[in-house]
Design an enzyme around this catalytic site. Structure first.
Site, PDB file in Angstrom:
ATOM      1  N   GLY A  49      31.769  69.868  12.343  1.00  0.00           N
ATOM      2  CA  GLY A  49      30.603  69.264  11.710  1.00  0.00           C
ATOM      3  C   GLY A  49      29.768  70.302  10.995  1.00  0.00           C
ATOM      4  O   GLY A  49      29.901  71.510  11.241  1.00  0.00           O
ATOM      5  N   GLN A  54      22.258  73.980   7.331  1.00  0.00           N
ATOM      6  CA  GLN A  54      23.183  75.121   7.382  1.00  0.00           C
ATOM      7  C   GLN A  54      23.591  75.604   5.989  1.00  0.00           C
ATOM      8  O   GLN A  54      24.113  76.709   5.846  1.00  0.00           O
ATOM      9  CB  GLN A  54      24.447  74.755   8.170  1.00  0.00           C
ATOM     10  CG  GLN A  54      24.199  74.598   9.659  1.00  0.00           C
ATOM     11  CD  GLN A  54      25.481  74.290  10.388  1.00  0.00           C
ATOM     12  OE1 GLN A  54      25.874  73.148  10.486  1.00  0.00           O
ATOM     13  NE2 GLN A  54      26.153  75.318  10.883  1.00  0.00           N
ATOM     14  N   CYS A  97      29.729  77.511  16.228  1.00  0.00           N
ATOM     15  CA  CYS A  97      28.932  77.032  15.099  1.00  0.00           C
ATOM     16  C   CYS A  97      29.268  77.892  13.892  1.00  0.00           C
ATOM     17  O   CYS A  97      29.374  79.118  14.011  1.00  0.00           O
ATOM     18  CB  CYS A  97      27.446  77.155  15.449  1.00  0.00           C
ATOM     19  SG  CYS A  97      26.338  76.621  14.139  1.00  0.00           S
ATOM     20  N   LEU A  98      29.409  77.263  12.726  1.00  0.00           N
ATOM     21  CA  LEU A  98      29.752  78.022  11.515  1.00  0.00           C
ATOM     22  C   LEU A  98      28.645  79.009  11.140  1.00  0.00           C
ATOM     23  O   LEU A  98      28.910  79.983  10.440  1.00  0.00           O
ATOM     24  CB  LEU A  98      30.008  77.066  10.338  1.00  0.00           C
ATOM     25  CG  LEU A  98      31.239  76.156  10.489  1.00  0.00           C
ATOM     26  CD1 LEU A  98      31.355  75.224   9.298  1.00  0.00           C
ATOM     27  CD2 LEU A  98      32.515  76.972  10.649  1.00  0.00           C
ATOM     28  N   HIS A 139      25.047  68.478  18.780  1.00  0.00           N
ATOM     29  CA  HIS A 139      24.931  69.830  18.210  1.00  0.00           C
ATOM     30  C   HIS A 139      24.336  69.769  16.797  1.00  0.00           C
ATOM     31  O   HIS A 139      23.401  70.507  16.470  1.00  0.00           O
ATOM     32  CB  HIS A 139      26.335  70.467  18.201  1.00  0.00           C
ATOM     33  CG  HIS A 139      26.430  71.793  17.533  1.00  0.00           C
ATOM     34  ND1 HIS A 139      26.798  72.940  18.203  1.00  0.00           N
ATOM     35  CD2 HIS A 139      26.233  72.170  16.239  1.00  0.00           C
ATOM     36  CE1 HIS A 139      26.800  73.966  17.356  1.00  0.00           C
ATOM     37  NE2 HIS A 139      26.460  73.525  16.159  1.00  0.00           N
ATOM     38  N   GLU A 140      24.866  68.854  15.959  1.00  0.00           N
ATOM     39  CA  GLU A 140      24.391  68.764  14.573  1.00  0.00           C
ATOM     40  C   GLU A 140      22.960  68.228  14.509  1.00  0.00           C
ATOM     41  O   GLU A 140      22.161  68.656  13.674  1.00  0.00           O
ATOM     42  CB  GLU A 140      25.317  67.876  13.735  1.00  0.00           C
ATOM     43  CG  GLU A 140      26.770  68.335  13.669  1.00  0.00           C
ATOM     44  CD  GLU A 140      26.943  69.769  13.206  1.00  0.00           C
ATOM     45  OE1 GLU A 140      26.079  70.289  12.466  1.00  0.00           O
ATOM     46  OE2 GLU A 140      27.939  70.394  13.615  1.00  0.00           O
ATOM     47  N   HIS A 143      20.456  70.868  14.797  1.00  0.00           N
ATOM     48  CA  HIS A 143      20.239  71.651  13.568  1.00  0.00           C
ATOM     49  C   HIS A 143      19.097  71.068  12.728  1.00  0.00           C
ATOM     50  O   HIS A 143      18.384  71.796  12.043  1.00  0.00           O
ATOM     51  CB  HIS A 143      21.500  71.666  12.702  1.00  0.00           C
ATOM     52  CG  HIS A 143      22.498  72.726  13.074  1.00  0.00           C
ATOM     53  ND1 HIS A 143      22.211  74.069  13.032  1.00  0.00           N
ATOM     54  CD2 HIS A 143      23.794  72.631  13.468  1.00  0.00           C
ATOM     55  CE1 HIS A 143      23.298  74.763  13.391  1.00  0.00           C
ATOM     56  NE2 HIS A 143      24.268  73.918  13.668  1.00  0.00           N
TER      57      HIS A 143
HETATM   58 ZN    ZN Z   1      26.164  74.376  14.280  1.00  0.00          ZN
END
Ligand code: ZN
Length: 177
Positions: A49, A54, A97-98, A139-140, A143
């Site tokens: 995701g 991000q 996480c990216l 998680h998203e 953000h």
């Molecule tokens: Zn993340």
């Protein structure tokens, strides 16, 4: 569809709270192109995701593709103005996480979610999910409020990653990616 660059830990935009997207904006061609960009950016990386902040866009949108992550083909879902309600027993999972490359950490979260959101056609939707979708949605969703999964690690977990986090932050300050 251009791939956007993903912001790395230490970038202050990752700590901001994102704003709701208006109904008119959702169907605009500019916003639709942005949704396509989010998708392409995730597919160019190895993730499940990606949330708009991000890539430096402070809007309440994230994109998840569980099928892609599990190598079962593309099953894209865009969540606009989502409300994620977690429920059920806590489960432990090794998250990544990216925006935090080369770091993983165990986070406990409820195993189920109910998500209310607007889809990319502007329709109200609800989704009940467990497994990877439930994990990723929580998680998203974090953000969108400037929360990163490393904030949710146990004390011992935080100690384990603190050296790597420091290096990521220093890399940001020196303008390295
Ligand atoms: Zn993340």
């Amino acid at each position: 569809m251009p791939v956007r660059s993903v912001l790395i830990y230490g970038d202050p935009l990752l700590r901001q709270k994102s704003a709701e997207v208006s109904a008119e904006e959702i169907t605009s061609s500019e916003f639709q192109t942005f949704l396509d960009d989010l998708q392409e950016t995730l597919y160019s990386e190895d993730g499940v995701g990606l949330a708009a902040p991000q890539v430096g866009v402070l809007q309440r949108v994230f994109f998840i593709d569980v099928g892609w992550a599990e190598r079962k083909g593309k099953t894209p879902v865009w969540f606009i103005n989502p409300v994620v309600e977690p429920y059920g027993d806590l489960e432990d999972y090794d998250e990544g996480c990216l925006s935090l490359p080369d770091i993983r950490g165990h986070v406990k979260r409820p195993g189920h979610v109910r998500v209310s959101y607007t889809d990319r056609e502007g329709r109200a939707q609800t989704l009940d999910a467990d497994g990877l979708m439930a994990r990723c949605a929580q998680h998203e969703f974090d953000h969108l409020d400037g929360v990163l999964y490393v904030d949710r690690l146990s004390y011992a977990g935080k100690v384990l990653v603190q050296g790597k986090l420091k290096r990521l932050k220093q890399g940001q300050q020196q303008g390295r990616r």
